[in-house]
Motif scaffolding. Structure first.
Motif, mmCIF file in Angstrom:
data_model
loop_
_atom_site.group_PDB
_atom_site.id
_atom_site.type_symbol
_atom_site.label_atom_id
_atom_site.label_comp_id
_atom_site.label_asym_id
_atom_site.label_seq_id
_atom_site.Cartn_x
_atom_site.Cartn_y
_atom_site.Cartn_z
ATOM 1 N N VAL A 183 -3.398 -4.776 -3.174
ATOM 2 C CA VAL A 183 -2.529 -3.640 -2.841
ATOM 3 C C VAL A 183 -1.440 -4.155 -1.898
ATOM 4 O O VAL A 183 -1.743 -4.704 -0.830
ATOM 5 C CB VAL A 183 -3.332 -2.513 -2.164
ATOM 6 C CG1 VAL A 183 -2.398 -1.395 -1.701
ATOM 7 C CG2 VAL A 183 -4.380 -1.967 -3.123
ATOM 8 N N ILE A 196 -5.244 -5.924 1.208
ATOM 9 C CA ILE A 196 -3.920 -5.414 1.579
ATOM 10 C C ILE A 196 -2.986 -6.576 1.907
ATOM 11 O O ILE A 196 -3.325 -7.466 2.691
ATOM 12 C CB ILE A 196 -4.008 -4.465 2.789
ATOM 13 C CG1 ILE A 196 -4.986 -3.317 2.501
ATOM 14 C CG2 ILE A 196 -2.636 -3.909 3.145
ATOM 15 C CD1 ILE A 196 -5.294 -2.448 3.700
ATOM 16 N N LEU A 251 -6.517 4.102 -6.069
ATOM 17 C CA LEU A 251 -6.849 2.746 -5.626
ATOM 18 C C LEU A 251 -8.069 2.207 -6.364
ATOM 19 O O LEU A 251 -8.135 1.018 -6.696
ATOM 20 C CB LEU A 251 -7.123 2.743 -4.120
ATOM 21 C CG LEU A 251 -5.931 3.075 -3.213
ATOM 22 C CD1 LEU A 251 -6.386 3.238 -1.774
ATOM 23 C CD2 LEU A 251 -4.869 1.978 -3.308
ATOM 24 N N LEU A 307 -10.503 1.027 1.385
ATOM 25 C CA LEU A 307 -9.962 -0.263 0.948
ATOM 26 C C LEU A 307 -10.216 -1.326 2.010
ATOM 27 O O LEU A 307 -9.956 -1.111 3.197
ATOM 28 C CB LEU A 307 -8.455 -0.125 0.692
ATOM 29 C CG LEU A 307 -7.800 -1.235 -0.138
ATOM 30 C CD1 LEU A 307 -8.264 -1.157 -1.578
ATOM 31 C CD2 LEU A 307 -6.283 -1.120 -0.081
ATOM 32 N N LEU A 315 -4.968 3.735 3.259
ATOM 33 C CA LEU A 315 -5.712 2.658 2.604
ATOM 34 C C LEU A 315 -7.104 2.463 3.203
ATOM 35 O O LEU A 315 -8.109 2.544 2.494
ATOM 36 C CB LEU A 315 -4.895 1.361 2.678
ATOM 37 C CG LEU A 315 -3.480 1.442 2.083
ATOM 38 C CD1 LEU A 315 -2.768 0.101 2.169
ATOM 39 C CD2 LEU A 315 -3.512 1.929 0.653
ATOM 40 N N ALA A 374 -6.054 10.541 2.068
ATOM 41 C CA ALA A 374 -6.713 9.367 1.487
ATOM 42 C C ALA A 374 -7.765 9.759 0.464
ATOM 43 O O ALA A 374 -8.015 9.028 -0.502
ATOM 44 C CB ALA A 374 -7.356 8.523 2.595
ATOM 45 N N LYS A 432 -1.632 1.769 6.323
ATOM 46 C CA LYS A 432 -2.859 0.978 6.324
ATOM 47 C C LYS A 432 -4.059 1.781 6.813
ATOM 48 O O LYS A 432 -5.155 1.675 6.277
ATOM 49 C CB LYS A 432 -2.659 -0.269 7.194
ATOM 50 C CG LYS A 432 -1.649 -1.246 6.600
ATOM 51 C CD LYS A 432 -1.277 -2.343 7.573
ATOM 52 C CE LYS A 432 -2.423 -3.289 7.849
ATOM 53 N NZ LYS A 432 -2.021 -4.402 8.732
#
Length: 896
Positions: free
Chosen positions: A42, A632, A598, A627, A622, A591, A618
């Motif tokens: 990502v 990332i 994702l 994640l 994410l 999210a 972030k």
């Protein structure tokens, strides 16, 4: 065409076709993009406007897709060659000595686990294709039988309908209900079957079981229709224009070519009418002519024709087209571009679509978008968190709740005898919900909401569960109610009902509701109410409105209440009257809705011109979606302009050495406003062309301009530069910009006292995003103060509290405080980035507030601005630097 080789993580060098020799930063961008896609990660990519971001995204991602497809082709060819060799060897050794061995390379190949996986995958693909072909053949064999069965069923239904109609004629007041007008039949809800009553996972129609395989593709989405068109035009100029199968997706509002549907205006109404006509099309007899009404007055769409849409689908994939070009061709071939474009999705390599269509789960599934193992690129993503939050937030007013209750109560009484038990049960549940929601606002659905005063104005925040208990609706299954609303299309039926009978929004007490005693009596009751209390309701002004039924808006609120308790809050906002009060669902955790994207995708790229500060993406989007940090990748490239073409300055003190601090307490002081005026007056002496001044809010802009007008400072400014102000209406923006541009151009051509123009704008307003102040339109951008959001806002306070409880501190600072500063700097970065738009551009940026000099704040400026930023304690030093900057540019531009 320029080819550029970049060594990456892959074994072979990567070749990027490009329409011209790329800048080094474009080479870096494409190389990093390729590596992120290849590794399945990502990426957060920042590339300032003017650096050719769109072309870099196109050439980098499509190069990866080209290489990815080529590798798969090679792998499949290798597997097929191995199988063919194995077959040949078996034939040779049949009946012969078993000592004959296979070639070494085949033995090695068979022993490799990875290549065996490839072999298995290809066999599975072949098996799936074979099953689909068999299914399609079976469908073809059964098609005549299906039509015969369908005709018999329709004939039986027609017989039953005629029997009922004859009973109604003989006994209008009997069990059959009132005699319906032509076209009114379509307003009655069909028999409803819940998901529990249908076999889960089994399609009722064989044709729905056939589905085309989706090739590996890239989904590119952006905010606006114009940005998507711009991206397609960039692709049309790129080396990939001929080999790429692209499909542009849009809403029905943008793509519908049926004028009768388009003129409905409202997005919701267009969607519902289209789906209804599509359903009618599926139900109609094959021998019925196109575009004719079905029995009972139900319309079908002449553009929804399978053959024409399949023809248009092939045309879409042959040549790259934007939506305008697609719609134009659709009109020529008389096919629906909305559905034809969706049929083209499986075979497309690049799908271009708006944010909402990809990020909203229900819309994504309805559009036929499958993200499994695909690539998603989200461009112009600086507001991605707010976009997702907004999609899943919802608000309804007391006026809408009362209006929906009145309409639905009248609808139920009109068609009670014609509705099946399930329909009546769900309608009563919806009425119960509406009534309790109005009670939660301190009102009563049987009284006019405009005349019900709120006893204690204020805003109360509740968790979802607390709100359901507070409203006394915790015993209702909202999932089932929302599913019913969606499948029965009751919102559309209710709108058609109110539209047919004058669209009145009267409040009818239950005891006074019209009886099902015939159409004339019903209309008479309705008209009496509309002339009496309904006329004063204020819910329906200037005749029937061509807007969606309020129930449609309420449906989204019901859906919002099905979120997990921890992920959202309900704001009960009481103000003035019950009609003005509202219930608002606030989504706190975007999210949870981004997590599925994702999870499904091979890789996701979040790109924008200004992505700083990236901590929000972030943490809130994410990490909160589960994640892992190692997936990332951050990439930020500089600008194509040389460093000497930009002069960003943080100014700590004004001309009279007064410290510049535009806090809420100090910015309204006369001294602060006068000092700001002195700064602008001096800048007008040295800045050529256009000077754009951003204020933190409309309220402060009005306050400071009133002060300057009274002191005479505004008149002094007007003597040096013609003053323009951001208009209140969005429709007037283009005219103001045109006048502003013309003034600057004329002042540069003829000598006179004016040296250009001064434009007053507001951060987050109509000119802080999407407007380019390139070249002379923006030689200097001034940011007055730090545009912090309103911390007193209940929504913002709840968001801060939520983050404080769910995220760790950053360098000892609470996540709530970090959010406030990040929101401020995001707004600043969007505004100041308006000035530099291409390689040859130059401009100064002046940040008026000593708080900008803090390292934590400076660190949140875009890298290409931050690296050149100077902090000046005195105005004299800043003024000298600015004057020198423009003198150098003037000398460089002068003819030698």
């Amino acid at each position: 065409m320029h080819n550029m080789d970049v060594g990456g993580d892959s074994e072979a060098p990567v070749t990027f076709p490009f329409p011209f020799p790329p800048y080094p930063i474009q080479e870096q961008f494409m190389g990093e993009l390729y590596r992120v896609l290849e590794a399945g990660k990502v990426g957060i990519f920042e590339s300032p406007t003017g650096t050719g971001k769109s072309l870099s995204l196109i050439c980098g991602s499509l190069s990866w897709l080209r290489d990815f497809e080529e590798k798969r082709r090679q792998e499949e060819a290798l597997v097929l060659a191995a199988e063919e060799t194995e077959d040949n060897e078996e034939k040779k050794t049949d009946g012969a000595s078993s000592s004959v061995t296979e070639p070494d390379w085949i033995t090695q190949f068979v022993q490799k686990k990875e290549e065996m996986d490839i072999k298995n995958r290809i066999k599975e693909d072949q098996l799936r294709r074979k099953k689909r072909e068999e299914k399609l053949e079976q469908m073809r064999r059964n098609v005549q039988l299906k039509f015969a069965s369908k005709r018999k069923r329709e004939d039986d239904d027609e017989t039953v309908r005629l029997l009922k109609l004859s009973q109604q004629i003989l006994s209008p007041e009997g069990d059959g209900g009132p005699i319906l007008e032509q076209g009114e039949e379509e307003l009655v809800l069909a028999e409803y079957e819940s998901d529990e009553e249908t076999k889960k996972g089994v399609q009722l129609d064989d044709e729905d079981d056939f589905e085309e395989e989706h090739v590996t593709k890239i989904y590119y989405c952006s905010r606006t229709h114009s940005q998507l068109s711009q991206f397609v035009h960039e692709l049309q100029k790129s080396p990939f224009r001929k080999e790429t199968k692209l499909v542009s997706l849009g809403s029905r509002q943008n793509m519908c070519v049926n004028e009768d549907v388009r003129r409905l205006g409202s997005v919701q109404l267009i969607n519902d009418r289209c789906m209804e006509m599509q359903k009618n099309k599926h139900d109609k007899k094959s021998e019925e002519p196109e575009g004719k009404k079905k029995r009972g007055g139900r319309l079908t769409c002449p553009f929804y024709a399978y053959d024409q849409m399949q023809f248009l689908r092939e045309e879409i994939l042959v040549e790259v087209k934007d939506i305008e070009q697609l719609v134009s061709q659709a009109r020529e071939v008389k096919a629906c571009p909305y559905y034809a474009s969706r049929y083209a999705i499986p075979a497309a390599q690049l799908v271009v679509l708006p944010y909402q269509m990809l990020l909203h789960d229900f819309t994504r599934r309805a559009s036929g978008i499958k993200l499994k193992d695909q690539v998603v690129i989200i461009d112009e993503a600086h507001n991605l968190i707010d976009t997702i939050t907004g999609m899943y937030s919802s608000q309804v007013t007391g006026a809408q709740l009362c209006q929906a209750f009145s309409q639905l109560a009248q609808y139920m009484e009109r068609y009670r005898s014609r509705l099946k038990a399930k329909n009546l049960m769900y309608i009563k549940q919806i009425l119960f919900l509406l009534e309790k929601f109005v009670v939660a606002l301190g009102g009563n659905v049987k009284q006019n909401p405009n005349f019900q005063k709120v006893s204690q104005p204020g805003t109360t925040l509740k968790s979802i569960n607390d709100f359901l208990f507070y409203s006394q609706v915790d015993n209702i299954n909202l999932f089932k109610v929302h599913r019913y609303c969606t499948k029965s299309m009751i919102g559309r039926k209710l709108f058609g009902f109110t539209e047919k009978f004058g669209g009145t929004a009267v409040i009818i007490p239950a005891k006074e509701a019209p009886k099902s005693g015939g159409l004339q009596q019903f209309l008479q009751n309705l008209n009496q109410k509309s002339q009496g209390e309904g006329a004063a309701d204020g819910l329906q002004e200037n005749g029937p409105a061509r807007s969606a039924s309020p129930l449609m808006q309420i449906e989204s609120f019901l859906f919002a209440l099905t979120n997990a308790n921890k992920d959202g809050r309900v704001l009960v906002q009481l103000q003035g009257t019950v009609a003005q009060s509202s219930l608002k669902f606030l989504m706190l955790n975007p999210a949870v809705h981004f997590a599925q994207v994702l999870k499904d995708c091979r890789s996701v790229i979040i790109a924008g011109g200004t992505m700083q500060p990236v901590a929000d993406f972030k943490q809130q989007l994410l990490a909160a979606a589960g994640l892992q940090p190692d997936r990332i990748v951050e990439f930020s490239c500089g600008h194509v302009i040389p460093p000497e073409n930009i002069l960003p300055i943080v100014l700590c003190n004004g001309p009279t050495n007064q410290q510049l601090e535009f806090t809420y307490e100090k910015r309204g002081l006369p001294d602060t406003m006068d000092e700001t005026g002195r700064i602008l007056t001096n800048l007008c002496n040295v800045v050529p062309g256009g000077l754009v001044c951003f204020f933190p809010s409309y309220e402060y802009e009005r306050l400071i301009l009133d002060r300057w007008e009274k002191s005479g400072l505004l008149k002094r400014l007007a003597a040096k530069k013609k003053i323009f102000q951001e208009p209140k209406k969005a429709s007037q923006v283009d005219q103001v910009l045109s006048d502003y541009s013309r003034c600057i151009k004329l002042s540069g051509q003829s000598p006179g006292p004016l040296t250009g123009a001064l434009l007053f704008s507001v951060v987050g307003g109509k000119m802080s995003e999407g407007i380019n102040f390139s070249d002379d339109l923006g030689r200097c951008v001034v940011m007055v103060g730090m545009p912090y959001p309103n911390i007193r806002s209940p929504e913002l306070q709840e968001k801060m509290s939520y983050l404080d409880h769910t995220l760790p501190k950053t360098n000892g600072v609470s996540p709530g405080k970090v959010l406030i500063e990040n929101l401020c700097m995001k707004a600043v970065n969007q505004s100041i980035g308006r000035a530099i738009r291409h390689r040859g551009d130059f401009a100064t940026i002046l940040l008026l507030d000593h708080r900008y000099s803090r390292p934590t704040v400076l660190g949140k400026l875009p890298q290409w601005i931050r690296s050149s930023t100077e902090v000046k304690q005195s105005f004299g030093a800043a003024y000298a630097s600015i004057r020198k900057f423009f003198q150098i540019k003037k000398t460089a531009a002068a003819p030698s």
